[in-house]
Design a protein around this motif. Structure first.
Motif, PDB file in Angstrom:
ATOM      1  N   GLY A  10       0.895  -1.598  -0.179  1.00  0.00           N
ATOM      2  CA  GLY A  10       0.078  -0.123  -0.033  1.00  0.00           C
ATOM      3  C   GLY A  10       1.033   1.305   0.101  1.00  0.00           C
ATOM      4  N   ARG A  11       0.281   2.382   0.177  1.00  0.00           N
ATOM      5  CA  ARG A  11       0.985   3.683  -0.124  1.00  0.00           C
ATOM      6  C   ARG A  11       1.420   4.154   1.417  1.00  0.00           C
ATOM      7  N   ALA A  46       5.065  -5.529  -7.475  1.00  0.00           N
ATOM      8  CA  ALA A  46       6.520  -4.490  -6.308  1.00  0.00           C
ATOM      9  C   ALA A  46       6.760  -3.622  -8.383  1.00  0.00           C
ATOM     10  N   GLN A  47       6.713  -4.905  -8.983  1.00  0.00           N
ATOM     11  CA  GLN A  47       6.749  -4.251 -10.721  1.00  0.00           C
ATOM     12  C   GLN A  47       5.663  -3.232 -11.422  1.00  0.00           C
ATOM     13  N   ARG A  48       4.241  -3.607 -11.216  1.00  0.00           N
ATOM     14  CA  ARG A  48       3.069  -3.058 -11.145  1.00  0.00           C
ATOM     15  C   ARG A  48       3.543  -1.209 -10.943  1.00  0.00           C
ATOM     16  N   THR A  49       4.003  -1.225  -9.252  1.00  0.00           N
ATOM     17  CA  THR A  49       3.706   0.412  -8.976  1.00  0.00           C
ATOM     18  C   THR A  49       5.146   0.821  -8.881  1.00  0.00           C
ATOM     19  N   VAL A  50       6.283   0.352 -10.047  1.00  0.00           N
ATOM     20  CA  VAL A  50       7.574   0.925  -9.820  1.00  0.00           C
ATOM     21  C   VAL A  50       8.025   2.089  -9.441  1.00  0.00           C
ATOM     22  N   ASP A  51       7.387   2.783 -10.264  1.00  0.00           N
ATOM     23  CA  ASP A  51       7.708   3.680 -10.766  1.00  0.00           C
ATOM     24  C   ASP A  51       6.407   4.943  -9.746  1.00  0.00           C
ATOM     25  N   ASP A  52       6.196   4.967  -8.507  1.00  0.00           N
ATOM     26  CA  ASP A  52       5.298   5.211  -7.273  1.00  0.00           C
ATOM     27  C   ASP A  52       6.227   5.369  -6.036  1.00  0.00           C
ATOM     28  N   ALA A  53       6.901   5.814  -5.280  1.00  0.00           N
ATOM     29  CA  ALA A  53       7.892   5.551  -4.447  1.00  0.00           C
ATOM     30  C   ALA A  53       7.515   5.804  -3.289  1.00  0.00           C
ATOM     31  N   GLU A  54       6.412   5.894  -3.206  1.00  0.00           N
ATOM     32  CA  GLU A  54       4.821   6.173  -2.127  1.00  0.00           C
ATOM     33  C   GLU A  54       4.300   4.727  -2.068  1.00  0.00           C
TER      34      GLU A  54
END
Length: 73
Positions: A10-11, A46-54
């Motif tokens: 999550g965020r 994790a790969q799906r959100t790799v560009d979102d540091a949060e």
């Protein structure tokens, strides 16, 4: 007892911590019978959100929480 692993994410408020912003919005990826399958699921999430540091995904060793006196091996 089988070695259950939970993959969730999550965020987070700070990318250096695991302090999740909204526990109601946690993405529960699933519970897996071994570390290898949990790691595959974690890597995919994790790969799906790799560009979102949060966004942060983790593997939780449920068997260690349920029976903390068992050896880690």
């Amino acid at each position: 007892m089988s070695k259950m692993h939970l993959v969730m994410g999550g965020r987070v408020q700070d990318p250096q911590t695991l302090d999740f912003q909204d526990l109601a919005a946690i993405d529960l990826v699933g519970v897996f019978p071994d570390y290898a399958s949990a790691e595959d699921a974690w890597r995919s999430a994790a790969q799906r959100t790799v560009d979102d540091a949060e966004m942060r995904y983790v593997i939780v060793h449920l068997h260690r929480l349920l029976e903390p006196d068992l050896p880690a091996g």
